[in-house]
Scaffold this motif. Structure first.
Motif, PDB file in Angstrom:
ATOM      1  N   ALA A 114      -9.453  -0.530  12.933  1.00 13.55           N
ATOM      2  CA  ALA A 114      -9.110   0.575  12.815  1.00 13.55           C
ATOM      3  C   ALA A 114      -8.288   0.692  11.322  1.00 13.55           C
ATOM      4  O   ALA A 114      -7.923  -0.180  11.171  1.00 13.55           O
ATOM      5  CB  ALA A 114      -8.589   1.644  13.762  1.00 13.55           C
ATOM      6  N   CYS A 115      -8.643   2.418  10.737  1.00 20.63           N
ATOM      7  CA  CYS A 115      -8.348   2.232   9.482  1.00 20.63           C
ATOM      8  C   CYS A 115      -7.918   3.468   9.907  1.00 20.63           C
ATOM      9  O   CYS A 115      -9.160   4.775   9.583  1.00 20.63           O
ATOM     10  CB  CYS A 115      -8.744   1.908   8.280  1.00 20.63           C
TER      11      CYS A 115
ATOM     12  N   VAL B  36      -4.582   6.275   0.429  1.00 19.39           N
ATOM     13  CA  VAL B  36      -4.616   4.714  -0.277  1.00 19.39           C
ATOM     14  C   VAL B  36      -6.635   5.174  -0.984  1.00 19.39           C
ATOM     15  O   VAL B  36      -6.729   5.959  -0.649  1.00 19.39           O
ATOM     16  CB  VAL B  36      -4.518   3.811   0.536  1.00 19.39           C
TER      17      VAL B  36
ATOM     18  N   ALA C 193       1.060  -0.844  -0.294  1.00 16.95           N
ATOM     19  CA  ALA C 193       0.175  -0.263  -0.199  1.00 16.95           C
ATOM     20  C   ALA C 193       0.799   1.137   0.266  1.00 16.95           C
ATOM     21  O   ALA C 193       2.442   1.017   0.470  1.00 16.95           O
ATOM     22  CB  ALA C 193      -0.904  -0.127   1.376  1.00 16.95           C
TER      23      ALA C 193
ATOM     24  N   GLU D 163     -10.769  -3.294   4.571  1.00 16.58           N
ATOM     25  CA  GLU D 163      -9.325  -2.787   3.838  1.00 16.58           C
ATOM     26  C   GLU D 163      -9.486  -3.628   2.841  1.00 16.58           C
ATOM     27  O   GLU D 163      -8.992  -4.905   3.033  1.00 16.58           O
ATOM     28  CB  GLU D 163      -8.416  -2.789   5.086  1.00 16.58           C
TER      29      GLU D 163
HETATM   30  N1  LIG Z   1      -5.360  -1.880   3.010  1.00 15.57           N
HETATM   31  C1  LIG Z   1      -4.534  -0.561   3.226  1.00 15.57           C
HETATM   32  C2  LIG Z   1      -3.925   0.543   3.905  1.00 15.57           C
HETATM   33  C3  LIG Z   1      -3.718   0.259   5.442  1.00 15.57           C
HETATM   34  C4  LIG Z   1      -4.677   0.753   5.537  1.00 15.57           C
HETATM   35  C5  LIG Z   1      -4.294   1.946   7.078  1.00 15.57           C
HETATM   36  N2  LIG Z   1      -5.257   0.479   7.666  1.00 15.57           N
HETATM   37  C6  LIG Z   1      -4.473   2.582   7.797  1.00 15.57           C
HETATM   38  O1  LIG Z   1      -4.688   2.973   8.879  1.00 15.57           O
HETATM   39  O2  LIG Z   1      -4.613   4.045   6.866  1.00 15.57           O
HETATM   40  C7  LIG Z   1      -4.926  -0.573   1.401  1.00 15.57           C
HETATM   41  O3  LIG Z   1      -4.205  -1.018   0.512  1.00 15.57           O
HETATM   42  O4  LIG Z   1      -5.145   0.546   1.060  1.00 15.57           O
END
Ligand SMILES: N[C@@H](CCC[C@H](N)C(=O)O)C(=O)O
Length: 275
Positions: free
Chosen positions: A218-219, A159, A68, A210
């Motif tokens: 969480a993200c 992302v 990512a 995700e």
């Molecule tokens: N899974 C996402 C990248 C990770 C995002 C993350 N958990 C955050 O806290 O921002 C992707 O592949 O876009």
């Protein structure tokens, strides 16, 4: 190989120092290390690299091995790792990512990083940049995924992120709908899918499906994208508390169009892997 296990609100990571491997090898390593039964278990790995243009450079690989560009919770953990281990004992510090250099501010407690604030940069709504197969900005836009209609708001916030506002948060099929939208033909590089229930003008609940990791606790980039979507759809102001399954994040979208995220980062344990 030595590693540190960390998490940001339950979004968990294995932090390792760069050993010169290429991205393909890190990708394979990530899927092995992140396995919850045959590995250490995590949503992703963070690789600590040297940078020519910032204090350090973070690489992030999801649990399925995909790379990512950015990770909000990961970057808070990464900054704490650098600070607490005296790799970069600077405040503020700058960290290079595939989404550009981010400025990080540490709030210290007992000589260690406690809360971390990150300038996450500017949300990008232009569909070709997200990327998404639309001709106009995707704000409260109707789509059909596997025969079902959804109203979505999408953007690049480090992302690709898509926001779906829901009323019945507790009975929403995060995994089923998340997978369908993530893999729909609208998003050539896939999308993270955020389910958001607005509580009032200053608070919302959020759960994220995700890309590359599935349903997480969480993200960080997702919470930032959600605040922007809330404001664009006149559901909140430009500052809010995001309630995630693993805890809360404070998000501000300021007048210069930058989004700031503040939240905790925790070190769980250190170990040695023989994988
Ligand atoms: N899974 C996402 C990248 C990770 C995002 C993350 N958990 C955050 O806290 O921002 C992707 O592949 O876009």
């Amino acid at each position: 190989m030595l590693f540190t296990k960390m998490h940001g609100l339950g979004n968990d990571f294995i932090v390792i120092e760069d050993n010169g491997m290429d991205d393909n090898d890190y990708s394979t390593l990530a899927s092995k290390l992140c396995h919850r039964h045959f590995g250490i278990g995590a949503d992703g790995i963070l690789v600590v690299k040297k940078s020519e243009i910032a204090d350090s450079k973070m690489l992030i690989f999801n649990s399925d091995g995909s790379q990512a560009e950015m990770c909000g919770n990961g970057l808070r953990c990464y900054a704490k790792y650098l600070y607490d281990n005296n790799v970069v004992r600077k405040n503020p510090m700058t960290i290079d990512t595939l989404d550009g250099v981010k400025k990080v501010l540490i709030e210290e407690k007992n000589n260690e990083a406690n809360k971390v604030q990150i300038n996450m940069g500017k949300p990008i709504l232009e569909p070709s940049v997200i990327p998404a197969n639309f001709t106009e900005n995707i704000i409260n836009t109707k789509i059909t995924a596997d025969g079902e209609e959804f109203q979505i708001t999408s953007m690049l916030m480090g992302v690709p992120h898509t926001i779906v506002f829901v009323e019945d948060f507790d009975n929403t099929d995060f995994e089923g709908i998340g997978k369908r939208i993530e893999n729909s033909s609208y998003f050539p590089k896939k999308t993270n899918v955020n389910f958001v229930k607005v509580m009032n003008g200053k608070e919302f609940k959020i759960r994220t499906w995700e890309r590359g990791a599935g349903l997480t606790l969480a993200c960080g980039t997702g919470a930032c994208a959600a605040l922007v979507a809330c404001a664009l759809n006149n559901k909140t102001g430009k500052e809010a508390l995001a309630h995630l399954a693993g805890g809360d994040l404070h998000i501000i979208w300021d007048d210069s169009n930058d989004v700031y995220m503040t939240g905790p980062a925790i070190t769980v344990f250190k170990g040695e892997s023989f994988i």
